[in-house]
Design a protein around this motif. Structure first.
Motif, short mmCIF file in Angstrom:
data_model
loop_
_atom_site.label_atom_id
_atom_site.label_comp_id
_atom_site.label_asym_id
_atom_site.label_seq_id
_atom_site.Cartn_x
_atom_site.Cartn_y
_atom_site.Cartn_z
N LEU A 136 53.65 -38.48 107.71
CA LEU A 136 53.04 -39.14 106.56
C LEU A 136 52.38 -40.46 106.94
CD1 LEU A 136 55.74 -38.46 103.80
CD2 LEU A 136 53.51 -37.36 104.04
N THR A 183 48.09 -40.82 102.99
CA THR A 183 49.48 -41.07 102.62
C THR A 183 49.94 -42.45 103.13
OG1 THR A 183 50.17 -39.78 104.56
CG2 THR A 183 50.16 -38.66 102.44
N LEU A 232 50.46 -39.51 96.87
CA LEU A 232 51.52 -39.21 97.82
C LEU A 232 52.22 -37.91 97.47
CD1 LEU A 232 53.17 -40.18 100.27
CD2 LEU A 232 54.77 -41.17 98.64
N ARG A 264 49.81 -34.94 98.51
CA ARG A 264 49.70 -34.78 99.96
C ARG A 264 51.06 -34.45 100.58
NH1 ARG A 264 44.66 -34.67 102.40
NH2 ARG A 264 45.56 -35.71 104.21
N GLY A 265 52.12 -35.05 100.05
CA GLY A 265 53.45 -34.79 100.59
C GLY A 265 53.92 -33.37 100.34
N ALA A 289 58.76 -36.34 100.95
CA ALA A 289 57.70 -37.35 100.80
C ALA A 289 58.19 -38.53 99.97
CB ALA A 289 56.46 -36.73 100.17
#
Length: 399
Positions: free
Chosen positions: A209, A215, A327, A330-331, A340
């Motif tokens: 990350l 991120t 986040l 994307r996580g 995440a």
């Protein structure tokens, strides 16, 4: 009813929001009730941020494990267990145990709760609706901060035991609300539970990350925001008697409530104006938070203080909601939503611990609250400006 509205107002989402409201209410009422306990037991001023540092340390210590817990079990059940731990911590303080020990137990529950409460949003909503779901979650949280902070301060002035009992009841209601969340499938079942391997897996997620530009941008932004937010909360406790000449427990909670009101407005605005593709629109608000804190610190009238804190809250809500959604999206695609959020918690709570530590040292060395606030606001504005410039430079390199 549209598909979007079904996603936002389904039974699952409403149960999550209700559980989050009562849990956050308990967290905020308990903070001010426990601060009143410290005052009643004549702890020194610098012990107040230390109380929060103990709470924050649980997030950092448990960070390698709580994300996997959230992804390995149904997140609604994880939330219920975590709220049960908070309930035990509040009961411990209520029955006269050391407030630092009881508050640490609440911190353990909060550390386990956070990856599940945010991670579940990506399982019951999706796409651009995720930003709106985050706005709804933040609005519920801030409403709970608003009501819980006021309740904690007002009840502590009236009857400290009643304030602590209100916290116990709130956590009990949060546990009950968690029972209404339908049991979802575990996101990543069957992972190893060996502590060394869990830690290694967590730090692999951290590296992944932090290496991703988007991120990393989200992690830095939210860490700065929440580190600053928790420090401002404790600064208010010492600033009010100096700047306004008021020494009760209620006034700092009312001032915190003004921030909460502003964040609700800012979160709603972010949900309408900002999308995952236009996250950069939130950055000017971040810089202006620091500027507003400087002006606030120089206030000597209650009306000016209340107005500026509403503005600070609006800017904060507009700043942090899009970064959270980025986040989570994307996580979820890379390391899992629970992991995440656990990585995010590590960053945010490390920032809180660092900022609270610096603040505690400054207060112990006799730094005036007004000067501390001015310096704090200026440094925050500078930090967000640097982050914004770094993000723009990164985008230019990608073109």
């Amino acid at each position: 009813m549209s598909k979007t509205r079904e996603s936002l107002f389904s039974r699952s989402m409403l149960a999550v929001i209700a559980a989050q409201f009562f849990s956050a209410f308990g967290d905020n009422a308990l903070l001010f009730a426990t601060l009143a306990v410290l005052k009643q037991q004549v702890y020194p001023d610098w012990s107040q941020p230390v109380l929060q540092m103990v709470f924050v340390a649980t997030y950092i210590i448990l960070a390698p494990f709580v994300g996997q817990v959230a992804d390995s079990f149904a997140k609604g059940r994880v939330m219920m267990f975590a709220n049960g731990l908070k309930l035990l911590g509040a009961l411990a303080i209520c029955f006269g145990f050391n407030p630092f020990i009881g508050y640490s137990l609440v911190g353990v529950g909060a550390a386990a709760y956070s990856p599940a409460k945010y991670g579940i949003l990506g399982e019951i909503t999706g796409g651009e609706t995720l930003v709106k779901a985050n706005g709804l979650m933040e609005s519920s949280t801030i409403a709970a901060i608003l009501i819980g902070s006021i309740a904690g301060g007002v009840l502590a002035d009236w009857n400290l035991l009643a304030a602590l009992i209100a916290c116990v009841v709130a956590y009990g209601l949060a546990v009950a609300a968690n029972l209404l969340i339908p049991k979802l499938a575990a996101a990543r079942p069957g992972q190893t539970w060996h502590p060394v391997q869990m830690s290694a897996s967590f730090f692999r997620a951290c590296r992944l990350l932090w290496r991703d530009g988007e991120t990393r941008f989200s992690l830095v932004g939210t860490s700065l925001f929440w580190g600053a937010g928790v420090t401002l909360r404790f600064l208010l406790v010492l600033w009010v008697p100096v700047a306004l000449g008021i020494t009760d427990n209620k006034t700092p909670t009312l001032l915190n409530a003004m921030v909460a009101i502003g964040i609700v407005v800012g979160a709603i605005a972010a949900a309408k104006i900002v999308t995952l593709k236009t996250v950069g629109r939130c950055m000017p608000a971040g810089v202006l938070i620091g500027v507003a804190v400087v002006f606030f610190s120089l206030q000597h009238t209650a009306a000016g203080a209340y107005a500026l804190l509403v503005i600070i809250g609006m800017l904060g809500g507009f700043f942090v909601v899009p970064l959270n959604a980025l986040l989570q999206m994307r996580g979820k695609e890379s390391v899992g939503a629970g992991n995440a959020i656990a990585v995010q918690n590590l960053g945010e709570n490390s920032a809180m611990l660092l900022m609270l530590g610096i603040y505690s040292v400054a207060i112990k060395l006799g730094a005036p609250p007004v000067a501390t606030g001015v310096g704090f606001g200026a440094l925050f504005a500078l930090a967000i400006a640097v982050l914004w410039g770094w993000q723009l430079a990164q985008k230019r390199r990608q073109i």
